[in-house]
Design a protein around this motif. Structure first.
Motif, mmCIF file in Angstrom:
data_model
loop_
_atom_site.group_PDB
_atom_site.id
_atom_site.type_symbol
_atom_site.label_atom_id
_atom_site.label_comp_id
_atom_site.label_asym_id
_atom_site.label_seq_id
_atom_site.Cartn_x
_atom_site.Cartn_y
_atom_site.Cartn_z
ATOM 1 N N SER A 186 34.591 52.186 28.819
ATOM 2 C CA SER A 186 33.377 52.050 29.741
ATOM 3 C C SER A 186 33.567 50.822 30.906
ATOM 4 O O SER A 186 33.991 49.908 30.565
ATOM 5 C CB SER A 186 31.565 52.283 28.835
ATOM 6 N N ALA A 187 33.033 51.910 32.037
ATOM 7 C CA ALA A 187 33.181 51.007 33.352
ATOM 8 C C ALA A 187 31.590 51.690 33.768
ATOM 9 O O ALA A 187 31.084 52.186 34.385
ATOM 10 C CB ALA A 187 34.626 51.896 34.165
ATOM 11 N N VAL A 188 32.477 50.125 35.261
ATOM 12 C CA VAL A 188 30.706 50.489 35.901
ATOM 13 C C VAL A 188 30.678 49.113 36.665
ATOM 14 O O VAL A 188 31.681 48.623 36.799
ATOM 15 C CB VAL A 188 29.685 49.810 35.268
ATOM 16 N N SER A 189 30.461 49.527 38.167
ATOM 17 C CA SER A 189 30.065 48.200 39.248
ATOM 18 C C SER A 189 28.891 48.040 39.774
ATOM 19 O O SER A 189 28.479 49.254 39.985
ATOM 20 C CB SER A 189 31.176 49.385 40.434
ATOM 21 N N TRP A 190 28.945 46.980 40.117
ATOM 22 C CA TRP A 190 27.807 46.396 40.363
ATOM 23 C C TRP A 190 27.564 46.666 41.888
ATOM 24 O O TRP A 190 26.540 46.068 42.536
ATOM 25 C CB TRP A 190 27.507 44.831 40.272
ATOM 26 N N GLY A 191 29.127 46.066 42.736
ATOM 27 C CA GLY A 191 28.713 46.333 44.130
ATOM 28 C C GLY A 191 29.787 46.489 44.707
ATOM 29 O O GLY A 191 31.403 46.045 43.531
ATOM 30 N N PRO A 192 30.574 46.374 45.979
ATOM 31 C CA PRO A 192 31.635 46.029 46.670
ATOM 32 C C PRO A 192 32.709 45.522 45.944
ATOM 33 O O PRO A 192 32.536 44.197 45.979
ATOM 34 C CB PRO A 192 31.599 46.346 48.321
ATOM 35 N N GLY A 193 33.713 45.519 45.440
ATOM 36 C CA GLY A 193 34.868 44.644 45.422
ATOM 37 C C GLY A 193 35.285 44.667 43.500
ATOM 38 O O GLY A 193 36.035 44.088 43.047
ATOM 39 N N ARG A 194 33.498 45.182 42.492
ATOM 40 C CA ARG A 194 33.583 44.689 41.431
ATOM 41 C C ARG A 194 33.271 45.916 40.579
ATOM 42 O O ARG A 194 32.585 46.590 40.891
ATOM 43 C CB ARG A 194 32.155 43.497 41.800
ATOM 44 N N VAL A 195 34.328 45.588 39.125
ATOM 45 C CA VAL A 195 34.223 46.639 37.763
ATOM 46 C C VAL A 195 34.506 45.892 37.068
ATOM 47 O O VAL A 195 35.145 45.075 36.348
ATOM 48 C CB VAL A 195 35.488 47.736 38.714
#
Length: 213
Positions: A186-195
């Motif tokens: 499972s993957a998620v990003s909270w903002g630019p440049g971050r996973v």
């Protein structure tokens, strides 16, 4: 289960029951809606859901004929449709902007396959692009902004692989050197440049993040 939020006061949750029916419940910022609503039957994988804005949901799962099934909500549920393919995994889905949805599935040869919606389904209504690899688990998919996708999956050697799209696809999958023997990603990003990615190992939940320190 799969969940998504279309604004700061809304959460939608979907889950597959033991009889392969798919159910929905939502939180409106104050209370949970009364009970679960039946969305579909003959679903043979965990669901995936994405939202490109308020009052919009795009829901995906593997159907009993192993094709990719899709149903959308836009101030009311539309009809379900088949998007083709021969799936050997649950799908993963994400939106990077209004009007855009990307979906990753595992298919023939244990490769991952990609399709997208932007003013219509690409590369075609029932077609997919092969993005390669040799995988033994469900994909993880995240986006930190328009034009960016990050895909993760468990390779045949039991380690996590990573491929990204940033205007063009990376030429080859990279080995993250993370042992991942037992489950999907499972993957998620909270903002630019971050996973952030989550997987399991020896009965425990593990987290890693990109870029790694």
């Amino acid at each position: 289960p799969a969940s998504v939020s279309w604004n700061s006061a809304r959460m939608d949750v979907f889950a597959r029951a033991t009889d392969n029916t798919l159910w929905h419940r939502f939180y409106d910022g104050a209370t949970w809606g009364s009970g679960w609503s039946l969305i579909a039957s003959n679903i043979t994988s965990s669901p995936a859901v994405a939202s490109w804005g308020s009052n919009r949901l795009d829901l995906f799962a593997r159907a009993s004929d192993n094709t990719l099934w899709h149903k959308w909500y836009h101030s009311g549920w539309g009809t379900g449709e088949s998007l083709g393919g021969v799936l050997t995994s649950a799908p993963a889905a994400v939106s990077w902007a209004s009007g855009r949805i990307d979906v990753i599935v595992r298919g023939g040869g244990n490769s991952y396959y990609h399709k997208y919606y932007e003013n219509g389904w690409g590369p075609s209504q029932t077609g997919f692009n092969n993005v390669g690899g040799n995988f033994t688990g469900d994909p993880g998919l995240a986006s930190w902004g328009p034009g960016r996708l990050d895909i993760f999956g468990r390779g045949s050697d039991g380690k996590t692989k990573h491929l990204w799209f940033d205007g063009t696809w990376l030429d080859t999958w990279t080995d993250m050197d993370i042992t991942q023997p037992n489950c999907g990603t499972s993957a998620v990003s909270w903002g630019p440049g971050r996973v952030d990615i989550f997987t399991c190992n020896a009965g425990s939940l593990w987290q890693s993040y990109f870029p790694r320190p």
